[in-house]
Design a protein around this motif. Structure first.
Motif, PDB file in Angstrom:
ATOM      1  N   THR A  12      34.931  27.088  45.588  1.00  0.00           N
ATOM      2  CA  THR A  12      35.528  27.637  46.795  1.00  0.00           C
ATOM      3  C   THR A  12      34.501  28.412  47.604  1.00  0.00           C
ATOM      4  O   THR A  12      33.728  29.187  47.042  1.00  0.00           O
ATOM      5  N   ILE A  13      34.521  28.206  48.905  1.00  0.00           N
ATOM      6  CA  ILE A  13      33.748  29.013  49.846  1.00  0.00           C
ATOM      7  C   ILE A  13      34.731  29.944  50.524  1.00  0.00           C
ATOM      8  O   ILE A  13      35.758  29.493  51.060  1.00  0.00           O
ATOM      9  N   ARG A  14      34.431  31.250  50.499  1.00  0.00           N
ATOM     10  CA  ARG A  14      35.273  32.248  51.171  1.00  0.00           C
ATOM     11  C   ARG A  14      34.512  32.836  52.341  1.00  0.00           C
ATOM     12  O   ARG A  14      33.371  33.254  52.199  1.00  0.00           O
ATOM     13  N   TYR A  15      35.187  32.888  53.477  1.00  0.00           N
ATOM     14  CA  TYR A  15      34.594  33.419  54.699  1.00  0.00           C
ATOM     15  C   TYR A  15      35.171  34.801  54.983  1.00  0.00           C
ATOM     16  O   TYR A  15      36.365  35.024  54.805  1.00  0.00           O
ATOM     17  N   TRP A  16      34.325  35.697  55.471  1.00  0.00           N
ATOM     18  CA  TRP A  16      34.747  37.055  55.794  1.00  0.00           C
ATOM     19  C   TRP A  16      34.414  37.371  57.248  1.00  0.00           C
ATOM     20  O   TRP A  16      33.419  36.895  57.782  1.00  0.00           O
ATOM     21  N   CYS A  63      24.265  35.653  58.181  1.00  0.00           N
ATOM     22  CA  CYS A  63      25.078  35.984  57.009  1.00  0.00           C
ATOM     23  C   CYS A  63      24.235  36.172  55.750  1.00  0.00           C
ATOM     24  O   CYS A  63      23.155  35.612  55.617  1.00  0.00           O
ATOM     25  N   SER A  64      24.807  36.949  54.851  1.00  0.00           N
ATOM     26  CA  SER A  64      24.291  36.987  53.481  1.00  0.00           C
ATOM     27  C   SER A  64      25.325  36.276  52.614  1.00  0.00           C
ATOM     28  O   SER A  64      26.469  36.045  53.036  1.00  0.00           O
ATOM     29  N   PHE A  65      24.911  35.915  51.394  1.00  0.00           N
ATOM     30  CA  PHE A  65      25.771  35.105  50.533  1.00  0.00           C
ATOM     31  C   PHE A  65      25.800  35.675  49.119  1.00  0.00           C
ATOM     32  O   PHE A  65      24.789  36.173  48.616  1.00  0.00           O
ATOM     33  N   VAL A  70      26.951  34.268  45.322  1.00  0.00           N
ATOM     34  CA  VAL A  70      27.356  33.100  44.538  1.00  0.00           C
ATOM     35  C   VAL A  70      27.827  33.611  43.193  1.00  0.00           C
ATOM     36  O   VAL A  70      27.058  34.234  42.447  1.00  0.00           O
ATOM     37  N   ASP A  71      29.101  33.429  42.935  1.00  0.00           N
ATOM     38  CA  ASP A  71      29.731  33.932  41.711  1.00  0.00           C
ATOM     39  C   ASP A  71      29.440  35.419  41.516  1.00  0.00           C
ATOM     40  O   ASP A  71      29.146  35.882  40.423  1.00  0.00           O
ATOM     41  N   GLY A  72      29.509  36.163  42.626  1.00  0.00           N
ATOM     42  CA  GLY A  72      29.349  37.608  42.594  1.00  0.00           C
ATOM     43  C   GLY A  72      27.924  38.117  42.643  1.00  0.00           C
ATOM     44  O   GLY A  72      27.698  39.312  42.751  1.00  0.00           O
ATOM     45  N   ALA A  73      26.942  37.232  42.567  1.00  0.00           N
ATOM     46  CA  ALA A  73      25.532  37.641  42.568  1.00  0.00           C
ATOM     47  C   ALA A  73      24.924  37.418  43.953  1.00  0.00           C
ATOM     48  O   ALA A  73      25.061  36.335  44.525  1.00  0.00           O
ATOM     49  N   PRO A  74      24.228  38.423  44.501  1.00  0.00           N
ATOM     50  CA  PRO A  74      23.594  38.257  45.807  1.00  0.00           C
ATOM     51  C   PRO A  74      22.511  37.183  45.775  1.00  0.00           C
ATOM     52  O   PRO A  74      21.711  37.117  44.843  1.00  0.00           O
ATOM     53  N   VAL A  75      22.476  36.360  46.807  1.00  0.00           N
ATOM     54  CA  VAL A  75      21.451  35.328  46.929  1.00  0.00           C
ATOM     55  C   VAL A  75      20.149  35.940  47.431  1.00  0.00           C
ATOM     56  O   VAL A  75      19.067  35.542  47.013  1.00  0.00           O
ATOM     57  N   GLU A 113      30.647  24.598  38.621  1.00  0.00           N
ATOM     58  CA  GLU A 113      32.012  24.100  38.666  1.00  0.00           C
ATOM     59  C   GLU A 113      32.953  25.303  38.645  1.00  0.00           C
ATOM     60  O   GLU A 113      32.812  26.204  37.819  1.00  0.00           O
ATOM     61  N   GLY A 114      33.881  25.331  39.601  1.00  0.00           N
ATOM     62  CA  GLY A 114      34.838  26.427  39.675  1.00  0.00           C
ATOM     63  C   GLY A 114      34.268  27.710  40.260  1.00  0.00           C
ATOM     64  O   GLY A 114      34.918  28.748  40.221  1.00  0.00           O
ATOM     65  N   GLY A 115      33.070  27.632  40.825  1.00  0.00           N
ATOM     66  CA  GLY A 115      32.406  28.820  41.354  1.00  0.00           C
ATOM     67  C   GLY A 115      32.933  29.237  42.719  1.00  0.00           C
ATOM     68  O   GLY A 115      33.791  28.580  43.318  1.00  0.00           O
ATOM     69  N   THR A 116      32.384  30.365  43.188  1.00  0.00           N
ATOM     70  CA  THR A 116      32.767  30.914  44.480  1.00  0.00           C
ATOM     71  C   THR A 116      31.529  31.304  45.265  1.00  0.00           C
ATOM     72  O   THR A 116      30.638  31.955  44.733  1.00  0.00           O
ATOM     73  N   VAL A 117      31.505  30.900  46.526  1.00  0.00           N
ATOM     74  CA  VAL A 117      30.475  31.307  47.470  1.00  0.00           C
ATOM     75  C   VAL A 117      31.154  32.217  48.488  1.00  0.00           C
ATOM     76  O   VAL A 117      32.132  31.815  49.121  1.00  0.00           O
ATOM     77  N   GLU A 118      30.661  33.450  48.624  1.00  0.00           N
ATOM     78  CA  GLU A 118      31.176  34.393  49.614  1.00  0.00           C
ATOM     79  C   GLU A 118      30.215  34.399  50.791  1.00  0.00           C
ATOM     80  O   GLU A 118      29.000  34.568  50.603  1.00  0.00           O
ATOM     81  N   VAL A 119      30.730  34.203  51.998  1.00  0.00           N
ATOM     82  CA  VAL A 119      29.935  34.193  53.225  1.00  0.00           C
ATOM     83  C   VAL A 119      30.192  35.514  53.946  1.00  0.00           C
ATOM     84  O   VAL A 119      31.305  35.771  54.415  1.00  0.00           O
ATOM     85  N   LEU A 120      29.145  36.371  53.983  1.00  0.00           N
ATOM     86  CA  LEU A 120      29.301  37.731  54.473  1.00  0.00           C
ATOM     87  C   LEU A 120      28.465  37.988  55.717  1.00  0.00           C
ATOM     88  O   LEU A 120      27.243  38.170  55.627  1.00  0.00           O
TER      89      LEU A 120
END
Length: 84
Positions: free
Chosen positions: A5-9, A50-52, A54-59, A71-78
């Motif tokens: 999942t990619i989540r946008y903020w 944006c910063s990102f 991935v599974d709670g860890a800053p890129v 698999e089943g991970g999350t990308v947060e777009v900040l």
């Protein structure tokens, strides 16, 4: 190929028109390429600042092609946030 999942903020959410959507990609670069193709225009511009996470860890400054997605991970777009 991993799916998650990619989540946008904030401004990224407004530009994408959705709060989240699925990804199917091996790397962050591949996932962002697909996002840019699905949402040309404003979101492409917003992603540049944006910063990102991935599974709670800053890129951070890592090359997005080297950031593997799980698999089943999350990308947060900040996007940058005012006021902290």
């Amino acid at each position: 190929m991993p799916a998650g999942t990619i989540r946008y903020w904030a401004a990224a959410k407004a530009a994408a028109g959705v709060a989240e959507e699925p990804y199917t990609a091996r790397t962050l670069a591949d996932a962002l390429h697909a996002v840019r193709e699905r949402h040309p225009g404003e979101l492409t511009r917003v992603l540049k600042s944006c910063s990102f996470l991935v599974d709670g860890a800053p890129v951070g400054a890592r090359d997005h092609q080297t950031v593997r997605l799980a698999e089943g991970g999350t990308v947060e777009v900040l996007p940058p946030f005012a006021g902290g």
